[in-house]
Write an enzyme that holds these catalytic residues in place. Structure first.
Site, mmCIF file in Angstrom:
data_model
loop_
_atom_site.group_PDB
_atom_site.id
_atom_site.type_symbol
_atom_site.label_atom_id
_atom_site.label_comp_id
_atom_site.label_asym_id
_atom_site.label_seq_id
_atom_site.Cartn_x
_atom_site.Cartn_y
_atom_site.Cartn_z
ATOM 1 N N SER A 7 0.865 -1.186 0.000
ATOM 2 C CA SER A 7 0.000 0.000 0.000
ATOM 3 C C SER A 7 0.893 1.225 0.000
ATOM 4 O O SER A 7 1.654 1.454 0.947
ATOM 5 C CB SER A 7 -0.883 0.000 1.253
ATOM 6 O OG SER A 7 -1.476 1.263 1.400
ATOM 7 N N HIS A 32 -1.723 -1.532 -3.960
ATOM 8 C CA HIS A 32 -2.937 -1.016 -3.319
ATOM 9 C C HIS A 32 -2.850 0.508 -3.209
ATOM 10 O O HIS A 32 -1.887 1.043 -2.657
ATOM 11 C CB HIS A 32 -3.047 -1.663 -1.927
ATOM 12 C CG HIS A 32 -4.273 -1.323 -1.165
ATOM 13 N ND1 HIS A 32 -5.481 -1.959 -1.369
ATOM 14 C CD2 HIS A 32 -4.494 -0.414 -0.181
ATOM 15 C CE1 HIS A 32 -6.390 -1.469 -0.535
ATOM 16 N NE2 HIS A 32 -5.805 -0.517 0.200
ATOM 17 N N ASP A 34 -4.739 3.935 -1.876
ATOM 18 C CA ASP A 34 -5.759 4.420 -0.949
ATOM 19 C C ASP A 34 -6.221 5.814 -1.319
ATOM 20 O O ASP A 34 -5.429 6.763 -1.298
ATOM 21 C CB ASP A 34 -5.187 4.444 0.475
ATOM 22 C CG ASP A 34 -5.030 3.048 1.037
ATOM 23 O OD1 ASP A 34 -6.025 2.302 1.037
ATOM 24 O OD2 ASP A 34 -3.916 2.701 1.463
ATOM 25 N N MET A 36 -8.586 8.851 -0.193
ATOM 26 C CA MET A 36 -9.299 9.370 0.984
ATOM 27 C C MET A 36 -9.765 10.800 0.718
ATOM 28 O O MET A 36 -9.045 11.576 0.083
ATOM 29 C CB MET A 36 -8.367 9.363 2.195
ATOM 30 C CG MET A 36 -7.781 8.007 2.516
ATOM 31 S SD MET A 36 -6.848 8.046 4.049
ATOM 32 C CE MET A 36 -6.110 6.411 4.031
ATOM 33 N N HIS A 65 -8.709 1.519 -3.548
ATOM 34 C CA HIS A 65 -9.575 1.438 -2.370
ATOM 35 C C HIS A 65 -10.156 2.821 -2.130
ATOM 36 O O HIS A 65 -9.441 3.724 -1.692
ATOM 37 C CB HIS A 65 -8.714 0.946 -1.186
ATOM 38 C CG HIS A 65 -9.408 0.935 0.130
ATOM 39 N ND1 HIS A 65 -8.715 0.773 1.326
ATOM 40 C CD2 HIS A 65 -10.711 1.051 0.481
ATOM 41 C CE1 HIS A 65 -9.579 0.796 2.333
ATOM 42 N NE2 HIS A 65 -10.785 0.979 1.842
ATOM 43 N N MET A 67 -11.991 5.373 -0.140
ATOM 44 C CA MET A 67 -12.505 5.756 1.178
ATOM 45 C C MET A 67 -13.082 7.153 1.027
ATOM 46 O O MET A 67 -12.558 8.138 1.559
ATOM 47 C CB MET A 67 -11.368 5.720 2.211
ATOM 48 C CG MET A 67 -11.001 4.312 2.637
ATOM 49 S SD MET A 67 -9.377 4.230 3.399
ATOM 50 C CE MET A 67 -8.374 4.101 1.930
ATOM 51 N N MET A 136 -11.630 -4.474 6.495
ATOM 52 C CA MET A 136 -10.721 -3.520 7.152
ATOM 53 C C MET A 136 -10.399 -4.044 8.543
ATOM 54 O O MET A 136 -11.288 -4.291 9.352
ATOM 55 C CB MET A 136 -11.382 -2.132 7.269
ATOM 56 C CG MET A 136 -11.470 -1.342 5.982
ATOM 57 S SD MET A 136 -9.908 -1.166 5.082
ATOM 58 C CE MET A 136 -8.878 -0.287 6.265
ATOM 59 N N GLY A 141 -8.208 5.294 7.360
ATOM 60 C CA GLY A 141 -7.800 6.697 7.417
ATOM 61 C C GLY A 141 -6.299 6.875 7.550
ATOM 62 O O GLY A 141 -5.755 7.856 7.041
ATOM 63 N N PHE A 142 -5.655 5.933 8.207
ATOM 64 C CA PHE A 142 -4.228 6.094 8.466
ATOM 65 C C PHE A 142 -3.484 4.766 8.387
ATOM 66 O O PHE A 142 -4.061 3.719 8.696
ATOM 67 C CB PHE A 142 -4.004 6.689 9.867
ATOM 68 C CG PHE A 142 -4.712 7.993 10.064
ATOM 69 C CD1 PHE A 142 -4.155 9.181 9.608
ATOM 70 C CD2 PHE A 142 -5.960 8.031 10.663
ATOM 71 C CE1 PHE A 142 -4.826 10.383 9.752
ATOM 72 C CE2 PHE A 142 -6.645 9.233 10.813
ATOM 73 C CZ PHE A 142 -6.076 10.413 10.357
ATOM 74 N N GLY A 143 -2.230 4.854 8.016
ATOM 75 C CA GLY A 143 -1.365 3.686 8.075
ATOM 76 C C GLY A 143 -0.814 3.543 9.482
ATOM 77 O O GLY A 143 -0.989 4.425 10.326
ATOM 78 N N GLY A 144 -0.181 2.411 9.742
ATOM 79 C CA GLY A 144 0.544 2.234 10.995
ATOM 80 C C GLY A 144 -0.297 1.962 12.223
ATOM 81 O O GLY A 144 0.176 2.126 13.349
ATOM 82 N N ASP A 174 -6.889 -5.460 5.103
ATOM 83 C CA ASP A 174 -6.154 -4.196 5.022
ATOM 84 C C ASP A 174 -6.078 -3.548 6.398
ATOM 85 O O ASP A 174 -7.108 -3.212 6.981
ATOM 86 C CB ASP A 174 -6.911 -3.286 4.033
ATOM 87 C CG ASP A 174 -6.210 -1.966 3.762
ATOM 88 O OD1 ASP A 174 -5.058 -1.782 4.188
ATOM 89 O OD2 ASP A 174 -6.846 -1.116 3.098
ATOM 90 N N GLY A 176 -2.720 -3.041 9.558
ATOM 91 C CA GLY A 176 -1.961 -3.731 10.596
ATOM 92 C C GLY A 176 -1.419 -5.090 10.182
ATOM 93 O O GLY A 176 -1.149 -5.944 11.025
ATOM 94 N N GLY A 196 1.164 -1.646 4.319
ATOM 95 C CA GLY A 196 1.756 -0.338 4.056
ATOM 96 C C GLY A 196 3.007 -0.106 4.877
ATOM 97 O O GLY A 196 4.134 -0.292 4.414
HETATM 98 C C1 DX5 Z 1 -5.810 2.531 5.891
HETATM 99 C C2 DX5 Z 1 -5.536 2.107 4.481
HETATM 100 C C3 DX5 Z 1 -4.481 1.076 4.352
HETATM 101 C C4 DX5 Z 1 -3.129 1.460 4.894
HETATM 102 C C5 DX5 Z 1 -2.700 0.290 5.721
HETATM 103 O O1 DX5 Z 1 -6.977 3.265 5.950
HETATM 104 O O2 DX5 Z 1 -6.697 1.620 3.844
HETATM 105 O O3 DX5 Z 1 -4.362 0.565 3.029
HETATM 106 O O4 DX5 Z 1 -2.151 1.736 3.938
HETATM 107 O O5 DX5 Z 1 -1.553 0.654 6.397
HETATM 108 P P1 DX5 Z 1 -0.803 -0.342 7.383
HETATM 109 O O6 DX5 Z 1 -0.415 -1.541 6.601
HETATM 110 O O7 DX5 Z 1 0.365 0.483 7.843
HETATM 111 O O8 DX5 Z 1 -1.768 -0.660 8.494
HETATM 112 ZN ZN ZN Z 2 -6.506 0.531 1.888
#
Ligand code: DX5
Ligand code: ZN
Length: 224
Positions: A7, A32, A34, A36, A65, A67, A136, A141-144, A174, A176, A196
């Site tokens: 991602s 992937h 994202d 948003m 994806h 969002m 999900m 909304g956020f990575g990590g 998708d 964590g 990601g």
């Molecule tokens: C979150 C995104 C994910 C994101 C996942 O809203 O849809 O695709 O990149 O990030 P990680 O892998 O860091 O949880």
């Molecule tokens: Zn995603």
């Protein structure tokens, strides 16, 4: 065979072409992306122009994806930009059947996404026609963010439906996802694992992708 999808949300956007090239060289098949809107989710990312630039830079399958609150208004733009498949959230798509068919009628694969608080049961009808379901495993909304363990039960339930009803949809997860849970997710029934930060924040993103992909393949071979 299960696939790991990098991602790009956690990639360095100033060096995006290079980052994507590295994933391609390490064996990635799908990417992937994202999208948003700062409304459905509290963050803003990319739109069709960036997808079009990525399309020119890679032959990888582009998994978009959405969002966003009004996916129906933007599906065509993303398909024209080069998306191979598009997923829309169940929570903001009142006419899910129409939306899925609209994506498919353009020759692309259509996916439906559910947030952590949305039950699998809301997809009971749409799985008959959807090409994939995205679970999900964090709030979007956020990575990590940290993986929400209950997601595994939702994936197992989808796999049971698929088997019992003889359906062919793919199961994607998708949020964590990392080397430590990739195998368990494939064993639960996942075909596509989105990752990601686990990849792009690693010291060696290419090697980390390859290690996760290997883990997913081993789990695919031993899947019961
Ligand atoms: C979150 C995104 C994910 C994101 C996942 O809203 O849809 O695709 O990149 O990030 P990680 O892998 O860091 O949880
Ligand atoms: Zn995603």
């Amino acid at each position: 065979m299960a696939l790991v999808l990098p991602s790009i949300l956690s990639a360095d956007f100033a060096r995006l072409g290079e980052e994507i090239g590295r994933m391609e060289a390490s064996g990635a098949k799908m990417l992937h992306l994202d999208v948003m809107d700062g409304h459905f989710v509290p963050n803003l990312t990319i739109g069709p122009p960036v997808v079009a630039s990525i399309r020119k830079a890679t032959r990888l399958t582009l998994d978009v994806h959405l969002m966003i609150s009004n996916p129906d208004d933007h599906i065509l733009s993303f398909l024209e930009a080069g998306a191979d498949q598009i997923s829309v959230h169940q929570e903001v798509t009142p006419h899910l059947d129409r939306t899925v068919r609209a994506i498919q009628s353009e020759g692309a694969r259509a996916g439906v996404v559910i947030n952590p608080a949305t039950p699998v049961s809301t997809l009971e009808e749409i799985v008959e026609i959807a090409d994939y379901v995205l679970v999900m495993s964090v709030n979007p909304g956020f990575g990590g963010q940290r993986f929400i363990p209950r997601s595994i039960d939702k994936i197992r339930m989808l796999r049971e439906w698929r088997q019992a009803r003889g359906l062919g949809f793919q199961i994607e997860v998708d949020g964590g996802v990392s080397l430590s849970n990739a195998g368990a997710l494939v064993n639960a029934g996942c075909d596509w694992l989105v990752a990601g930060s686990a990849i792009f924040h690693a010291a060696d993103p290419g090697a980390t992708f390859a290690a996760m992909q290997r883990e997913a393949e081993v789990a695919s071979l031993t899947q019961v």
